[in-house]
Write an enzyme that holds these catalytic residues in place. Structure first.
Site, PDB file in Angstrom:
ATOM      1  N   CYS A   1      -7.597 -11.082  19.412  1.00  0.00           N
ATOM      2  CA  CYS A   1      -7.544 -12.586  19.545  1.00  0.00           C
ATOM      3  C   CYS A   1      -6.934 -13.093  21.148  1.00  0.00           C
ATOM      4  O   CYS A   1      -6.186 -13.607  21.739  1.00  0.00           O
ATOM      5  CB  CYS A   1      -6.576 -13.010  18.475  1.00  0.00           C
ATOM      6  SG  CYS A   1      -6.861 -12.765  17.047  1.00  0.00           S
TER       7      CYS A   1
ATOM      8  N   CYS B   1     -14.147 -12.326  17.391  1.00  0.00           N
ATOM      9  CA  CYS B   1     -13.552 -12.688  16.451  1.00  0.00           C
ATOM     10  C   CYS B   1     -14.546 -12.092  15.231  1.00  0.00           C
ATOM     11  O   CYS B   1     -14.754 -11.759  13.974  1.00  0.00           O
ATOM     12  CB  CYS B   1     -13.801 -13.614  16.265  1.00  0.00           C
ATOM     13  SG  CYS B   1     -12.982 -14.423  14.845  1.00  0.00           S
TER      14      CYS B   1
ATOM     15  N   CYS C   1      -9.107 -13.854  23.242  1.00  0.00           N
ATOM     16  CA  CYS C   1     -10.439 -14.660  22.477  1.00  0.00           C
ATOM     17  C   CYS C   1     -10.071 -15.719  23.507  1.00  0.00           C
ATOM     18  O   CYS C   1      -8.886 -16.331  24.037  1.00  0.00           O
ATOM     19  CB  CYS C   1     -10.288 -15.244  21.482  1.00  0.00           C
ATOM     20  SG  CYS C   1     -10.914 -15.910  20.773  1.00  0.00           S
TER      21      CYS C   1
ATOM     22  N   CYS D   1      -6.608 -22.011  17.706  1.00  0.00           N
ATOM     23  CA  CYS D   1      -7.249 -21.102  16.615  1.00  0.00           C
ATOM     24  C   CYS D   1      -6.292 -21.259  15.726  1.00  0.00           C
ATOM     25  O   CYS D   1      -5.016 -20.938  15.874  1.00  0.00           O
ATOM     26  CB  CYS D   1      -7.113 -19.505  17.164  1.00  0.00           C
ATOM     27  SG  CYS D   1      -7.859 -19.378  15.659  1.00  0.00           S
TER      28      CYS D   1
ATOM     29  N   GLU E   1     -33.672 -12.044  15.014  1.00  0.00           N
ATOM     30  CA  GLU E   1     -32.907 -13.677  14.253  1.00  0.00           C
ATOM     31  C   GLU E   1     -32.900 -12.896  12.382  1.00  0.00           C
ATOM     32  O   GLU E   1     -32.584 -11.960  11.529  1.00  0.00           O
ATOM     33  CB  GLU E   1     -33.457 -15.048  13.968  1.00  0.00           C
ATOM     34  CG  GLU E   1     -33.085 -14.872  15.190  1.00  0.00           C
ATOM     35  CD  GLU E   1     -30.851 -15.114  15.238  1.00  0.00           C
ATOM     36  OE1 GLU E   1     -30.411 -15.835  13.918  1.00  0.00           O
ATOM     37  OE2 GLU E   1     -30.638 -14.624  16.769  1.00  0.00           O
TER      38      GLU E   1
END
Ligand code: SF4
Length: 365
Positions: A202, A195, A205, A211, A40
């Protein structure tokens, strides 16, 4: 709040993740808090494909908290050289030492203790708790900010406190009641693979039907850009001193400020300042050669670098001494001489522009 019930968003996302998400990244194997934490931190500001080789090398040298805590800062930073944002490496090292001292060497399992460690903010703590320990915590890294800003068509720059608080609220509400580890990974994957910043995919997606940015047919309007502010341009003259043994003189930069703790070339605020310095130590500044300048860009400013080369194998009267170079501290700087090869192999951590100059020097041999 939302234009659809949160469970639907999570279900659609998790279904997509099961068949399309990334499941074979190095930090997804042998999952534990330490491995997730390191990944991370490396992934902040840096893309997955860049991080992978660094992560592998880091894990090979520092497979657990204990090994990391016992390493020297130089060893840690030499594994970070090239990744940028070196405070991340220094904080990782400091935090490992803190975990040894205050948590008996065991990575803490509660949010407050984790977020109290150097370099760990709310989103990183949430990612560690959800991915490594499957606890219900939301995350809000750059990818998630982008997904949520588009999904809810949020008007405003996500770096603004008011907008960020709104996004945290939405991130928390969308987090499902189970499979927290997969959900966190899934929403990161959605941001990283579909995204994306420019040209989002899209068509494929899983949450497209709800959305708002997609419905408005104005997807790239979101997230709003940071209000523009011109970056200032600073100047620095870097002195490349090469001695009779073809070694280069470096000094360790102070912990605070740019390239903190890395080894760099002596830096001056002007050509004249460099000349004066060489004069004061009895060196022959007439042999200084100016190389082509180049620009290095930081998040807050551009730095125009003017390299000056001094071949000391042809000049006499040079003394090795500890110097006060141009930076914000007046500390005495530890100085050392290194061969170009050892620097290019990463014997000590050096900043990217110095790597560039060493490569240039290596090519001219
Ligand atoms: S439909 Fe497009 S803009 Fe909306 S979340 Fe999916 S990829 Fe992002």
């Amino acid at each position: 709040m939302s234009n659809q019930q949160p469970p639907q968003f999570a279900t659609q996302l998790l279904d997509w993740f099961d068949s399309n998400g990334r499941h074979d990244l190095p930090w997804q194997q042998d999952i534990n808090s330490y491995r997730v934490w390191v990944s991370e931190i490396m992934l902040q500001q840096t893309q997955v494909k860049t991080v992978i080789p660094y992560y592998r090398r880091f894990m090979q040298s520092f497979p657990d908290i204990n090994t990391l805590a016992e390493a020297s800062q130089e060893q840690v930073l030499s594994h970070w050289a090239g990744l940028g944002y070196y405070a991340r490496g220094r904080n990782l090292h400091k935090a490992a030492q803190l975990i040894m001292a205050e948590h008996n060497g065991v990575f803490p399992k509660d949010f407050d203790s984790i977020v109290g460690l150097p370099g760990i903010g709310r989103s990183t703590a949430g990612a560690i708790l959800s991915i490594a320990l499957n606890q219900r915590f939301a995350i809000l890294d750059g990818n998630v900010k982008r997904v949520l800003s588009r999904f809810f068509a949020i008007e405003g720059w996500p770096g603004e406190k008011r907008i960020e608080s709104k996004l945290w609220l939405l991130a928390d509400e969308l987090t499902p009641k189970q499979r927290f580890d997969d959900y966190t990974q899934a929403i990161m994957d959605l941001g990283a693979t579909l995204c994306t910043r420019s040209k989002p995919n899209c068509e494929n997606c899983p949450v497209q039907s709800s959305c708002l940015a997609f419905k408005q047919e104005d997807v790239t309007k979101y997230p709003f850009k940071k209000p523009k502010k011109e970056k200032p341009i600073k100047q620095a003259w870097l002195l490349i001193r090469q001695n009779q043994n073809a070694q280069i003189c470096l000094y360790q930069r102070p912990q605070k400020g740019i390239w903190g703790g890395l080894w760099s070339l002596p830096e001056f605020e002007s050509y004249q300042a460099c000349e004066q310095y060489l004069q004061s130590e009895g060196s022959c500044q007439q042999s200084l050669i100016e190389w082509d300048s180049f620009r290095h860009t930081f998040s807050h400013y551009h730095l125009d670098i003017h390299p000056l080369y001094l071949d000391e194998s042809v000049v006499s009267g040079v003394k090795d001494q500890r110097a006060h170079y141009n930076d914000d501290s007046n500390e005495e700087k530890p100085e050392g001489w290194y061969s170009i090869q050892s620097l290019l192999k990463g014997e000590v951590g050096i900043p990217a522009p110095v790597v560039k100059l060493m490569n240039r020097l290596d090519e001219t041999k």
